[in-house]
Design a protein around this motif. Structure first.
Motif, PDB file in Angstrom:
ATOM      1  N   ASN A 181      -2.007 -12.921  11.067  1.00 48.08           N
ATOM      2  CA  ASN A 181      -1.137 -12.829   9.892  1.00 48.08           C
ATOM      3  C   ASN A 181      -1.081 -11.415   9.320  1.00 48.08           C
ATOM      4  N   ASP A 182      -0.977 -10.431  10.205  1.00 52.33           N
ATOM      5  CA  ASP A 182      -0.843  -9.030   9.797  1.00 52.33           C
ATOM      6  C   ASP A 182       0.653  -8.738   9.626  1.00 52.33           C
ATOM      7  N   ILE A 183       1.133  -8.890   8.401  1.00 58.94           N
ATOM      8  CA  ILE A 183       2.569  -8.777   8.128  1.00 58.94           C
ATOM      9  C   ILE A 183       3.065  -7.351   8.356  1.00 58.94           C
ATOM     10  N   SER A 184       2.328  -6.357   7.838  1.00 60.14           N
ATOM     11  CA  SER A 184       2.741  -4.966   7.980  1.00 60.14           C
ATOM     12  C   SER A 184       2.790  -4.562   9.453  1.00 60.14           C
ATOM     13  N   GLY A 185       1.739  -4.929  10.184  1.00 61.17           N
ATOM     14  CA  GLY A 185       1.687  -4.612  11.613  1.00 61.17           C
ATOM     15  C   GLY A 185       2.806  -5.272  12.379  1.00 61.17           C
ATOM     16  N   LYS A 186       3.150  -6.505  11.991  1.00 64.91           N
ATOM     17  CA  LYS A 186       4.244  -7.221  12.646  1.00 64.91           C
ATOM     18  C   LYS A 186       5.561  -6.469  12.447  1.00 64.91           C
ATOM     19  N   GLY A 187       5.776  -5.967  11.238  1.00 64.19           N
ATOM     20  CA  GLY A 187       6.999  -5.206  10.957  1.00 64.19           C
ATOM     21  C   GLY A 187       7.111  -3.968  11.827  1.00 64.19           C
ATOM     22  N   THR A 188       5.974  -3.284  12.038  1.00 63.30           N
ATOM     23  CA  THR A 188       5.957  -2.087  12.881  1.00 63.30           C
ATOM     24  C   THR A 188       6.273  -2.431  14.332  1.00 63.30           C
ATOM     25  N   VAL A 189       5.650  -3.501  14.836  1.00 60.76           N
ATOM     26  CA  VAL A 189       5.856  -3.891  16.235  1.00 60.76           C
ATOM     27  C   VAL A 189       7.302  -4.331  16.468  1.00 60.76           C
ATOM     28  N   LEU A 210      15.371  -5.137  14.301  1.00 57.61           N
ATOM     29  CA  LEU A 210      15.309  -4.154  13.213  1.00 57.61           C
ATOM     30  C   LEU A 210      15.500  -4.813  11.848  1.00 57.61           C
ATOM     31  N   LYS A 211      16.401  -5.775  11.767  1.00 57.17           N
ATOM     32  CA  LYS A 211      16.623  -6.466  10.492  1.00 57.17           C
ATOM     33  C   LYS A 211      15.376  -7.237  10.060  1.00 57.17           C
ATOM     34  N   LYS A 212      14.676  -7.844  11.032  1.00 56.29           N
ATOM     35  CA  LYS A 212      13.422  -8.547  10.721  1.00 56.29           C
ATOM     36  C   LYS A 212      12.366  -7.556  10.240  1.00 56.29           C
ATOM     37  N   SER A 213      12.287  -6.415  10.927  1.00 61.43           N
ATOM     38  CA  SER A 213      11.332  -5.377  10.544  1.00 61.43           C
ATOM     39  C   SER A 213      11.643  -4.847   9.146  1.00 61.43           C
ATOM     40  N   LEU A 214      12.910  -4.579   8.888  1.00 59.24           N
ATOM     41  CA  LEU A 214      13.332  -4.042   7.585  1.00 59.24           C
ATOM     42  C   LEU A 214      12.972  -5.003   6.457  1.00 59.24           C
ATOM     43  N   SER A 215      13.216  -6.273   6.680  1.00 63.09           N
ATOM     44  CA  SER A 215      12.922  -7.299   5.673  1.00 63.09           C
ATOM     45  C   SER A 215      11.432  -7.345   5.339  1.00 63.09           C
ATOM     46  N   LYS A 219       9.674  -6.209   1.745  1.00 59.21           N
ATOM     47  CA  LYS A 219       8.919  -7.226   1.007  1.00 59.21           C
ATOM     48  C   LYS A 219       7.536  -6.737   0.601  1.00 59.21           C
ATOM     49  N   ILE A 220       6.864  -5.973   1.478  1.00 58.01           N
ATOM     50  CA  ILE A 220       5.496  -5.539   1.195  1.00 58.01           C
ATOM     51  C   ILE A 220       5.425  -4.097   0.680  1.00 58.01           C
ATOM     52  N   ASN A 221       6.592  -3.491   0.435  1.00 57.79           N
ATOM     53  CA  ASN A 221       6.680  -2.131  -0.111  1.00 57.79           C
ATOM     54  C   ASN A 221       6.092  -1.084   0.833  1.00 57.79           C
ATOM     55  N   ASN A 222       6.265  -1.300   2.140  1.00 55.57           N
ATOM     56  CA  ASN A 222       5.831  -0.309   3.128  1.00 55.57           C
ATOM     57  C   ASN A 222       6.965   0.700   3.300  1.00 55.57           C
ATOM     58  N   LYS A 223       6.883   1.776   2.530  1.00 54.46           N
ATOM     59  CA  LYS A 223       7.993   2.729   2.476  1.00 54.46           C
ATOM     60  C   LYS A 223       8.201   3.462   3.798  1.00 54.46           C
ATOM     61  N   SER A 224       7.117   3.822   4.476  1.00 48.03           N
ATOM     62  CA  SER A 224       7.258   4.548   5.739  1.00 48.03           C
ATOM     63  C   SER A 224       7.913   3.667   6.798  1.00 48.03           C
ATOM     64  N   GLY A 225       7.495   2.395   6.861  1.00 41.88           N
ATOM     65  CA  GLY A 225       8.087   1.460   7.814  1.00 41.88           C
ATOM     66  C   GLY A 225       9.536   1.157   7.488  1.00 41.88           C
ATOM     67  N   PHE A 226       9.851   1.048   6.194  1.00 42.75           N
ATOM     68  CA  PHE A 226      11.218   0.765   5.742  1.00 42.75           C
ATOM     69  C   PHE A 226      12.147   1.922   6.131  1.00 42.75           C
ATOM     70  N   ALA A 227      11.669   3.155   5.912  1.00 50.31           N
ATOM     71  CA  ALA A 227      12.479   4.338   6.241  1.00 50.31           C
ATOM     72  C   ALA A 227      12.727   4.429   7.747  1.00 50.31           C
ATOM     73  N   ALA A 228      11.698   4.107   8.545  1.00 51.05           N
ATOM     74  CA  ALA A 228      11.841   4.163  10.009  1.00 51.05           C
ATOM     75  C   ALA A 228      12.866   3.146  10.492  1.00 51.05           C
ATOM     76  N   ALA A 229      12.822   1.935   9.923  1.00 49.33           N
ATOM     77  CA  ALA A 229      13.777   0.897  10.319  1.00 49.33           C
ATOM     78  C   ALA A 229      15.204   1.282   9.939  1.00 49.33           C
ATOM     79  N   LEU A 230      15.376   1.851   8.741  1.00 48.64           N
ATOM     80  CA  LEU A 230      16.707   2.318   8.319  1.00 48.64           C
ATOM     81  C   LEU A 230      17.247   3.363   9.301  1.00 48.64           C
ATOM     82  N   ASN A 231      16.366   4.277   9.691  1.00 45.37           N
ATOM     83  CA  ASN A 231      16.752   5.331  10.624  1.00 45.37           C
ATOM     84  C   ASN A 231      17.248   4.752  11.941  1.00 45.37           C
ATOM     85  N   ASN A 232      16.510   3.789  12.461  1.00 48.04           N
ATOM     86  CA  ASN A 232      16.869   3.206  13.751  1.00 48.04           C
ATOM     87  C   ASN A 232      18.139   2.353  13.668  1.00 48.04           C
TER      88      ASN A 232
END
Length: 462
Positions: A181-189, A210-215, A219-232
């Motif tokens: 149940n590592d939500i942040s890690g799941k978003g990255t993968v 990407l939409k799943k990752s962005l969501s 949700k967890i306020n991971n700004k670096s992951g959110f920015a990377a998903a937007l970029n892609n």
């Protein structure tokens, strides 16, 4: 604690020191989502954390606390793309953990060090550290750490063009992330899986991931992951000619990366903005973005990204008919890619060098570089890249009136495009094949008609 300087000051009270270490550790996690500070804090907040950690490092006498603080400082520094400083802290932490024989943390630190060597283009060292990290975490059944190492291994395979191994490692990582149940890690993968499908031209599937990752990151306020998903996501919009959506995504991503002090993210976004401006014909703005990105990438020491920017700058000089300047940048990029073994980049640059020689009227040299490019791209199953190179080879043969050779490469190209499933591009290739066959005489008239009929049924291109 000195509230003015944001630094802890100690006398000799051991309890006070232990309390400060505890408080500092807690502040390195988001209070609600528990994600690491470097994933959401601003640059100023990270610098404050580093000052506080430095003060603790000067005061604490515990080897375990020292090692922990050094690792945390390394993570904060790596998020700000200060790779050499981060490496020093990671290496120092590794020595402390070896003294304590803390195998779990040795494996974790090795994974962090591997990331730095990957960015710096030393793929052999990166692989050595990752394999050592994986061995430790498998033996100790450290599921979370194993998942992180598998994710990082996938990115190394990706850089080296082995997309099948990359996807395999990502799928293993995703299974573990879901189990624990590592939500942040799941978003990255999920974000990283999307890139494999992007490289294979499966844009719809890439966008789903990407939409799943962005969501998740939102949700967890991971700004670096959110920015990377937007970029892609922006890159898919560019491929689909939706430039306004791409621009909106990139501007959001750039704002976030600047806020959190993510130099790597800033450099990537500036490069992608340059691609957007270039696609829209604004070469001046494209060159401005690329020049800014190049400064950042060279400062970081990011080899593959530096090569990408050099390649992109060359394309602007090429379009401006400044062939020698374009070749200068391409050869610099090729040298970097060959030194690091970045096959995708090698294939791109070889193809682009060929186009300069073609435009100079030196078609034999152009074919030589195109065949080299095709060999590299075939070796890593880069279908989109292969199609580009095949079409360029076909064009040269057609210009030399060698229609049979031209047709052979176009048919190879359309087979790959059919595997990808882009109907519009299949139609364009069908039209080109049909027109080529018309030049080849009545023997090919029926087959030519079939290709032309298909093209007209899909699109109104002429």
């Amino acid at each position: 604690y000195d509230w003015y300087s944001d630094i802890y000051h100690f006398e000799s009270d051991l309890k006070q020191k232990q309390f400060a270490v505890s408080q500092q550790t807690n502040s390195l996690r988001h209070p609600k989502t528990n994600i690491a500070a470097y994933q959401y804090q601003s640059k100023e907040e990270k610098e404050k954390q580093i000052r506080q950690l430095n003060a603790l490092l000067d005061e604490t006498r515990s080897t375990n606390d020292n090692a922990h603080i050094k690792n945390q400082m390394g993570l904060l520094l790596i998020s700000m793309s200060e790779l050499d400083r981060a490496l020093n802290y990671f290496q120092a932490a590794q020595k402390d953990y070896k003294v304590m024989n803390n195998q779990t943390m040795i494996g974790t630190i090795q994974n962090n060090i591997a990331h730095i060597y990957h960015v710096q283009g030393d793929y052999s060292k990166a692989l050595d550290y990752l394999q050592s990290s994986l061995t430790i975490h498998r033996e100790m059944n450290n599921r979370a750490e194993l998942s992180t190492a598998l994710n990082n291994l996938s990115q190394l395979y990706n850089t080296c063009g082995d997309y099948n191994k990359s996807l395999e490692a990502l799928e293993q990582s995703l299974v573990i992330r879901e189990e624990i149940n590592d939500i942040s890690g799941k978003g990255t993968v999920l974000n990283n899986i999307s890139q494999i499908y992007y490289y294979h031209g499966k844009f719809d599937l890439a966008l789903d991931y990407l939409k799943k990752s962005l969501s998740i990151h939102e949700k967890i306020n991971n700004k670096s992951g959110f920015a990377a998903a937007l970029n892609n996501i922006s890159q898919i919009h560019i491929k689909l000619n939706d430039y306004s959506s791409a621009s909106e995504m990139l501007e959001k991503s750039l704002t976030i990366s600047k806020d959190i002090g993510d130099k790597e993210g800033i450099g990537t976004t500036l490069n992608n903005l340059a691609v957007l401006h270039y696609t829209c014909g604004d070469y001046d703005r494209a060159l401005e973005c690329l020049s800014s990105s190049l400064i950042i990438r060279e400062e970081i020491g990011d080899v593959s990204a530096t090569g990408t920017i050099l390649n992109n700058i060359s394309q602007i000089h090429h379009d401006n008919k400044n062939f020698e300047k374009a070749l200068e940048y391409l050869n610099r990029a090729l040298l970097l890619y060959e030194k690091s073994g970045y096959k995708e980049g090698i294939g791109i640059v070889l193809n682009n060098i060929s186009q300069i020689y073609h435009d100079k009227g030196e078609n034999n040299k152009a074919l030589k570089y195109l065949n080299k490019s095709l060999n590299v791209r075939e070796s890593i199953e880069d279908k989109i890249g292969m199609i580009t190179t095949l079409n360029n080879i076909s064009k040269i043969y057609q210009e030399g009136n060698d229609y049979k050779s031209s047709l052979k490469y176009l048919k190879y190209s359309i087979r790959l495009q059919e595997e990808i499933g882009d109907k519009n591009k299949i139609a364009i290739l069908s039209l080109n094949i049909g027109k080529l066959m018309q030049k080849m005489g009545s023997k090919y008239s029926l087959e030519s008609e079939k290709y032309l009929k298909y093209a007209s049924s899909v699109t109104s291109i002429k």
